[in-house]
Structures are given as C-alpha cells and as structure tokens.
Design a protein around this motif. Structure first.
Motif, short mmCIF file in Angstrom:
data_model
loop_
_atom_site.label_atom_id
_atom_site.label_comp_id
_atom_site.label_asym_id
_atom_site.label_seq_id
_atom_site.Cartn_x
_atom_site.Cartn_y
_atom_site.Cartn_z
N GLY A 215 0.82 -1.22 0.00
CA GLY A 215 0.00 0.00 0.00
C GLY A 215 0.85 1.25 0.00
N LEU A 216 1.91 1.24 0.82
CA LEU A 216 2.81 2.39 0.92
C LEU A 216 3.54 2.64 -0.40
CD1 LEU A 216 3.42 4.05 3.53
CD2 LEU A 216 5.64 2.95 3.53
N GLN A 217 3.99 1.52 -1.03
CA GLN A 217 4.70 1.65 -2.32
C GLN A 217 3.77 2.21 -3.41
OE1 GLN A 217 6.30 -2.25 -2.83
NE2 GLN A 217 8.28 -1.71 -1.95
N ASN A 218 2.52 1.75 -3.40
CA ASN A 218 1.53 2.26 -4.37
C ASN A 218 1.31 3.75 -4.18
OD1 ASN A 218 1.15 -0.12 -5.68
ND2 ASN A 218 -0.67 -0.70 -4.52
N LYS A 219 1.20 4.16 -2.90
CA LYS A 219 0.97 5.57 -2.60
C LYS A 219 2.16 6.42 -3.08
CE LYS A 219 -2.55 6.28 0.63
NZ LYS A 219 -3.66 5.78 -0.10
N ASP B 1 2.06 6.69 -6.84
CA ASP B 1 1.03 7.66 -7.24
C ASP B 1 1.53 9.09 -7.05
OD1 ASP B 1 -0.64 5.64 -7.85
OD2 ASP B 1 -1.94 5.81 -6.08
N TYR B 2 2.20 9.30 -5.90
CA TYR B 2 2.71 10.64 -5.57
C TYR B 2 3.76 11.08 -6.60
CZ TYR B 2 5.10 14.31 -2.97
OH TYR B 2 5.67 15.48 -2.59
#
Lengths: 84, 147
Positions: free
Chosen positions: B126-130, B133-134
């Motif tokens: 989840g953190l890597q996806n965020k 995205d950023y």
C-alpha cells in the motif's frame, strides 16, 4: 433454602467444566472439514492447471496454517478446563 | 510474499521468520529467569516446526490423489495433528518444569508470524503504491509546468 455441601458444589463445578471442555472440542472439527474441502478443490485445480502447482501448494499451506489455529485455541481452553 | 511459487523456499522463509520473531520471548524468559517459560516455549516451537514440515509433505502427497480421496486424507491427517497438539499440551500441563501457556504460545508462534508477515506485506504494498502515485502526480505537474 437448600444448602449444598462444599463437596457437592465442587463435584458440580468439575462435571460442568468437563462438559464445557467437550463442547469446546467441537470447534476442532470445523477446521478439519474445511481443510479437507480445500485440499479436494486444490487437487482438481492442479489437474486443470499443472503449471500452477507451486503457487497452489503455497497458498494451501498458508491457509492451513491459519485455519488450524482455531482448533488449537479450543484445545487450549479444553485442557485448561479439565486439568485446572 | 516473494516465494509464492516455491513451496520449499516459502517453508524455509516461514521457519526463519518464526525463529527471528521468537528471539523476543526467549530473551525475555532468559532475562526474567523463567526457565519453565523458556522450556515450554521451545517445546512448542519445535513441535510447530515439525508439524509444518509434516503438513507440507501431506499437501504434496494429497495433490496426486483423486479429489474425494484427497479430502478424506487431509481431514484424517488434520485429526492426527490435533492429537499431537493434544498430547503436547497435556504433557506441558502435567509437567511442572514446563509452562503450559508458553507451550501454547510456542505452538501459535508460526500462525502469528504468518499473520504479521501478511499484514506487513500488505502495508508495504500500500505504501509503495501511494509513493508511486505521488511520484506520477509530481512528474505530471512538472510536465505541465514545462509546457
């Protein structure tokens, strides 16, 4: 008012705790049936897609590890009830 | 989980991670001088490791059977495992040099490890996806600013 002797009360507590332990052990049947069902479906999945055997085994292993724990919870409670 | 396609590697990883997580209670028991807890925990851990190996062998054996037979086979094996758990817990309860709850925790340690590992992996994904995205958003902004 009816008064019971301490021996009678202790006997009732012991018998009720043994019955409760037996009821707690029923929880051990569910995971066994579920695991068997999953194994049957995994077998047919491997037959359909033999190249996915590795991932099927791993997924099934992780599922079995997690689902087996509810049976042990009940076992711990049952043993605690019987032997305390 | 990295080794999802390789059951043997996954098994080694689970055992390795379980032992790493088990260092915390073992060190605690050593520092507190509770040797009953230590012995009980180590007994539970050894039994759960051996049962994991047994489980992998059973699963691999069941995959070569017909569906109905595999179902019965795994169910029967689970009840044998259940009996082994029962024997271990009764021994821990009756033996004064073993702590019963520590043995139970040792037996559960593998399950806790798998759950913690899955949660950690999920959080990491989840953190890597965020982050991705950023970064994408930032690159888009730069491109628009450049034009």
């Amino acid at each position: 008012m009816v008064e019971f002797s301490p021996e009678t009360i202790e006997m009732v507590i012991r018998s009720v705790s043994v019955i409760a332990a037996g009821l707690a052990l029923i929880a051990g049947i569910g995971p066994g049936v579920g695991m068997g069902f999953a194994a049957g479906k995994a077998t047919s999945a491997v037959r359909r897609q033999p190249e996915a055997r590795g991932s099927i085994v791993t997924t099934m292993l992780l599922g079995q590890i997690i689902s087996g724990s509810t049976g042990i919870y009940s076992l711990v409670i049952a043993i605690y009830l019987v032997f305390t | 989980m990295k080794y999802i396609n390789d059951p043997n590697r996954m098994q080694i990883e689970i055992i390795k991670k379980t032992y790493i997580f088990s260092i915390i209670p073992i060190v605690y028991a050593l520092i507190a001088g509770e040797f009953e807890t230590l012995l009980g925990f180590i007994l539970g851990l050894i039994i759960s490791t051996l049962l994991l190996r047994l489980r992998v062998l059973n699963i691999e054996r069941s995959l070569d059977m017909p569906e109905g037979k595999a179902e019965t086979f795994i169910r029967n094996r689970y009840f044998i495992e259940y009996l082994i758990y029962f024997a271990v817990l009764v021994v821990a309860k009756r033996n004064p040099s073993l702590n019963f709850l520590a043995t139970a925790v040792g037996l559960f340690m593998m399950k806790f490890t798998v759950i913690i590992w899955a949660i950690f992996d999920m959080a990491k994904g989840g953190l890597q996806n965020k982050l991705k995205d950023y970064k994408d958003l930032k690159e888009d902004k730069y491109e628009k600013g450049g034009q």
